[in-house]
Design an enzyme around this catalytic site. Structure first.
Site, PDB file in Angstrom:
ATOM      1  N   ASP A 149      -3.124   4.055  -2.514  1.00  0.00           N
ATOM      2  CA  ASP A 149      -4.052   4.460  -1.447  1.00  0.00           C
ATOM      3  C   ASP A 149      -4.209   5.977  -1.436  1.00  0.00           C
ATOM      4  O   ASP A 149      -3.859   6.646  -0.468  1.00  0.00           O
ATOM      5  CB  ASP A 149      -3.515   3.941  -0.109  1.00  0.00           C
ATOM      6  CG  ASP A 149      -4.457   4.216   1.060  1.00  0.00           C
ATOM      7  OD1 ASP A 149      -5.682   4.217   0.838  1.00  0.00           O
ATOM      8  OD2 ASP A 149      -3.960   4.424   2.185  1.00  0.00           O
ATOM      9  N   THR A 175     -13.314  15.374 -11.245  1.00  0.00           N
ATOM     10  CA  THR A 175     -11.951  15.289 -10.734  1.00  0.00           C
ATOM     11  C   THR A 175     -11.602  13.864 -10.325  1.00  0.00           C
ATOM     12  O   THR A 175     -10.498  13.376 -10.615  1.00  0.00           O
ATOM     13  CB  THR A 175     -11.767  16.250  -9.542  1.00  0.00           C
ATOM     14  OG1 THR A 175     -12.019  17.586  -9.980  1.00  0.00           O
ATOM     15  CG2 THR A 175     -10.361  16.163  -8.977  1.00  0.00           C
ATOM     16  N   ARG A 228      -4.154  -5.408  14.182  1.00  0.00           N
ATOM     17  CA  ARG A 228      -3.068  -5.166  15.126  1.00  0.00           C
ATOM     18  C   ARG A 228      -2.864  -6.395  16.016  1.00  0.00           C
ATOM     19  O   ARG A 228      -3.825  -6.867  16.620  1.00  0.00           O
ATOM     20  CB  ARG A 228      -3.402  -3.978  16.041  1.00  0.00           C
ATOM     21  CG  ARG A 228      -3.470  -2.626  15.346  1.00  0.00           C
ATOM     22  CD  ARG A 228      -2.070  -2.124  15.027  1.00  0.00           C
ATOM     23  NE  ARG A 228      -2.064  -0.745  14.566  1.00  0.00           N
ATOM     24  CZ  ARG A 228      -2.312  -0.360  13.324  1.00  0.00           C
ATOM     25  NH1 ARG A 228      -2.623  -1.258  12.397  1.00  0.00           N
ATOM     26  NH2 ARG A 228      -2.255   0.912  12.980  1.00  0.00           N
ATOM     27  N   LYS A 277       0.833  -1.204   0.000  1.00  0.00           N
ATOM     28  CA  LYS A 277       0.000   0.000   0.000  1.00  0.00           C
ATOM     29  C   LYS A 277       0.866   1.253   0.000  1.00  0.00           C
ATOM     30  O   LYS A 277       1.689   1.454   0.886  1.00  0.00           O
ATOM     31  CB  LYS A 277      -0.920   0.025   1.219  1.00  0.00           C
ATOM     32  CG  LYS A 277      -1.830   1.243   1.289  1.00  0.00           C
ATOM     33  CD  LYS A 277      -2.792   1.157   2.451  1.00  0.00           C
ATOM     34  CE  LYS A 277      -2.149   1.551   3.768  1.00  0.00           C
ATOM     35  NZ  LYS A 277      -1.871   3.006   3.872  1.00  0.00           N
ATOM     36  N   LYS A 324      -7.142   7.613  -1.777  1.00  0.00           N
ATOM     37  CA  LYS A 324      -8.417   7.987  -1.154  1.00  0.00           C
ATOM     38  C   LYS A 324      -9.021   9.225  -1.811  1.00  0.00           C
ATOM     39  O   LYS A 324      -9.287  10.242  -1.155  1.00  0.00           O
ATOM     40  CB  LYS A 324      -8.258   8.213   0.353  1.00  0.00           C
ATOM     41  CG  LYS A 324      -7.868   6.978   1.149  1.00  0.00           C
ATOM     42  CD  LYS A 324      -7.909   7.284   2.643  1.00  0.00           C
ATOM     43  CE  LYS A 324      -7.543   6.068   3.487  1.00  0.00           C
ATOM     44  NZ  LYS A 324      -6.096   5.797   3.447  1.00  0.00           N
ATOM     45  N   ASP A 326     -13.489  14.049  -4.125  1.00  0.00           N
ATOM     46  CA  ASP A 326     -13.671  15.326  -4.800  1.00  0.00           C
ATOM     47  C   ASP A 326     -14.907  15.230  -5.677  1.00  0.00           C
ATOM     48  O   ASP A 326     -15.648  14.240  -5.623  1.00  0.00           O
ATOM     49  CB  ASP A 326     -12.417  15.658  -5.620  1.00  0.00           C
ATOM     50  CG  ASP A 326     -12.128  17.146  -5.682  1.00  0.00           C
ATOM     51  OD1 ASP A 326     -13.057  17.913  -6.025  1.00  0.00           O
ATOM     52  OD2 ASP A 326     -10.989  17.564  -5.390  1.00  0.00           O
TER      53      ASP A 326
END
Length: 207
Positions: free
Chosen positions: A68, A77, A184, A40, A70, A73
């Site tokens: 990545d 765009t 995690r 990533k 993200k 908009d």
């Protein structure tokens, strides 16, 4: 050569290259490429080094890049940015589902050979903040966004592993892939993540 079971597991693992320069990123790619299915490339590395340079370098040494960015908009765009991401030859790129249904449609229309994943509710957002930002609990908002992503033709969504069992129970979402950040080990620092699971918990939930 990995055992076939390990190879299947490897393809499901995405490593976040959360570093500030390309040299550090490539050290990780060279070391972990045999054990990681995708890498990533986040905003820190994109901003510090430039996406084309980073993507090309990772691909050159055999890694699969996930962009990545993200995108969030107006639809035009997002569509144009999606076209540029696809030209880089990335395997996956993403946008915020909250950018709107037209924005997701624009991303899908310009994805080329890449896959488009819609980011639902960030794993750093807890219930209190979800109600402030979206006026809705996290699970309800994730479910709404997942359904909209399907209608827009997205290949997958990005969500907390805590939402996996809920999404799995919805037959209309059966073909939608799910990417789950916020994984995690029990001994690691949580940092700003809120809706997390350990690897074992996430796998049990269907990650």
């Amino acid at each position: 050569m990995l055992d076939p079971r390990l190879e299947r597991a490897r393809k499901k693992v995405i490593l976040a290259l959360d570093v500030d320069n390309l040299d550090k990123a490539l050290v990780l790619v060279r070391l972990l490429n045999p054990y990681v299915g995708m890498f990533k490339i986040g905003l820190e590395l994109i901003t510090g080094e430039g996406a084309p340079k980073v993507v090309a370098a990772i691909k050159e040494i055999g890694g699969n890049p996930f962009f990545d960015g993200k995108f969030d908009d107006i639809p035009t765009t997002v569509g144009n940015a999606s076209k540029q991401a696809a030209k880089l030859g990335v395997k996956i790129f993403n946008l915020h589902a909250s950018a709107s249904m037209p924005a997701m449609l624009a991303a899908v229309a310009n994805k080329g050979r890449a896959k488009v994943y819609a980011v639902t509710v960030l794993t750093s957002i807890d219930e209190n903040n979800s109600n402030i930002v979206y006026g809705s609990p996290t699970k309800a908002k994730v479910l709404q966004m997942a359904r909209e992503a399907v209608l827009a033709g997205c290949d997958g969504i990005i969500c907390s592993p805590q939402e996996l069992e809920m999404l799995k129970a919805c037959p209309e979402l059966a073909e939608l892939k799910r990417m789950t950040p916020g994984i995690r080990p029990a001994f690691s620092q949580v940092n700003d993540q809120k809706r997390i699971m350990t690897p074992a918990e996430a796998i049990k939930a269907g990650a």
